[in-house]
Design a protein around this motif. Structure first.
Motif, PDB file in Angstrom:
ATOM      1  N   ARG A  87      -3.401   0.157  -5.501  1.00 37.97           N
ATOM      2  CA  ARG A  87      -3.479   1.367  -4.983  1.00 37.97           C
ATOM      3  C   ARG A  87      -1.914   1.556  -4.388  1.00 37.97           C
ATOM      4  NH1 ARG A  87      -6.828   1.582  -8.265  1.00 37.97           N
ATOM      5  NH2 ARG A  87      -8.711   2.317  -8.288  1.00 37.97           N
ATOM      6  N   THR A  88      -0.776   2.075  -4.894  1.00 38.10           N
ATOM      7  CA  THR A  88       0.521   1.996  -3.992  1.00 38.10           C
ATOM      8  C   THR A  88       1.148   3.224  -4.233  1.00 38.10           C
ATOM      9  OG1 THR A  88       0.853  -0.441  -4.686  1.00 38.10           O
ATOM     10  CG2 THR A  88       2.727   1.104  -4.060  1.00 38.10           C
ATOM     11  N   PRO A 106      -8.835  -3.551  -7.297  1.00 37.43           N
ATOM     12  CA  PRO A 106      -8.184  -2.274  -7.614  1.00 37.43           C
ATOM     13  C   PRO A 106      -6.798  -2.373  -6.944  1.00 37.43           C
ATOM     14  CG  PRO A 106      -9.999  -1.971  -5.857  1.00 37.43           C
ATOM     15  CD  PRO A 106     -10.105  -3.349  -6.477  1.00 37.43           C
ATOM     16  N   TYR A 134      -0.589   0.758 -13.785  1.00 38.41           N
ATOM     17  CA  TYR A 134       0.065   0.420 -12.656  1.00 38.41           C
ATOM     18  C   TYR A 134       1.297   0.015 -12.837  1.00 38.41           C
ATOM     19  CZ  TYR A 134       0.737  -1.862  -8.176  1.00 38.41           C
ATOM     20  OH  TYR A 134       0.860  -2.362  -6.747  1.00 38.41           O
ATOM     21  N   GLU A 190       0.887  -1.090   0.104  1.00 40.24           N
ATOM     22  CA  GLU A 190       0.078  -0.092  -0.103  1.00 40.24           C
ATOM     23  C   GLU A 190       0.716   1.241  -0.009  1.00 40.24           C
ATOM     24  OE1 GLU A 190      -4.030   1.124   2.288  1.00 40.24           O
ATOM     25  OE2 GLU A 190      -2.292   0.725   3.470  1.00 40.24           O
ATOM     26  N   LEU A 225       1.447   8.132  -6.787  1.00 40.10           N
ATOM     27  CA  LEU A 225       0.387   7.054  -6.540  1.00 40.10           C
ATOM     28  C   LEU A 225       0.377   6.253  -7.869  1.00 40.10           C
ATOM     29  CD1 LEU A 225      -1.982   5.978  -4.910  1.00 40.10           C
ATOM     30  CD2 LEU A 225      -3.407   7.393  -6.183  1.00 40.10           C
ATOM     31  N   SER A 227      -1.688   3.627  -9.649  1.00 43.57           N
ATOM     32  CA  SER A 227      -2.991   2.679  -9.453  1.00 43.57           C
ATOM     33  C   SER A 227      -3.565   2.012 -10.676  1.00 43.57           C
ATOM     34  CB  SER A 227      -3.980   3.908  -9.033  1.00 43.57           C
ATOM     35  OG  SER A 227      -4.330   4.835 -10.187  1.00 43.57           O
TER      36      SER A 227
END
Length: 186
Positions: free
Chosen positions: A181-182, A179, A118, A85, A161, A163
């Motif tokens: 998201r990092t 989904p 991503y 995350e 971000l 994503s």
């Protein structure tokens, strides 16, 4: 002979309702005012270094990597993803995709797809098993109850971000979306 309780009790003095007598012209005494003092924090060098170290540890806890696990199930397919995350710039982190066919029928031509948006946020990525195409994994046929695991190691390239979605499909028809998201710290 033992004396009675009434004989042992002490004589109580009679209560009187009187006020203290003070002369009306006499003012009440007040304490002297405090002298002005400069307030300052006085730490010896060892304590100052310790306080700084504790502050750094507390601040770094906000910026440490954190793993997130998400799971989605639809039409007999389950996709479980464990991904970072939060991570630091240029650190290697692992993303694990667990695929399972929970339906009573086999899944023909199962495929896992990770959005290019991503993956483009990372400098390099290594996968096990190998990708069929960029961000696409051909898993073949999945028998009922069969599980597969895909591991992807990522190194953060751009701070901000990252994503996108991970999509599991069966024969191009059924799909499960998770989904991703990092946040990549500089």
């Amino acid at each position: 002979m033992i004396p009675a309780a009434r004989d042992l009790s002490a004589h109580r003095p009679a209560r009187t309702r009187t006020r203290s007598r003070r002369a009306p012209s006499e003012p009440e005494p007040t304490p002297p005012s405090a002298p002005p003092l400069r307030r300052r924090l006085a730490l010896d060098p060892l304590h100052a270094i310790g306080a700084l170290a504790l502050g750094c540890v507390a601040a770094s806890a906000l910026f440490m990597h954190a793993l997130e696990t998400r799971e989605a199930t639809a039409q007999g397919l389950t996709l479980r993803v464990a991904y970072p995350e939060r991570m630091r710039f240029r650190d290697m982190e692992r993303v694990t995709f667990d695929v399972e066919n929970t339906a009573g029928e086999p899944c023909r031509a199962a495929a896992l797809t990770i959005d290019e948006a991503y993956l483009d946020s990372f400098e390099e990525h290594h996968t096990t098993p190998a990708e069929a195409a960029f961000g696409r994994f051909a898993l073949g046929d999945l028998a009922p109850g069969e599980r597969r695991r895909i591991d992807v190691e990522l190194r953060g390239e751009r701070s901000w971000l990252a994503s996108g979605d991970a999509t599991l499909s069966c024969g191009g028809e059924r799909g499960v979306h998770v989904p991703l998201r990092t946040f990549i710290f500089p």
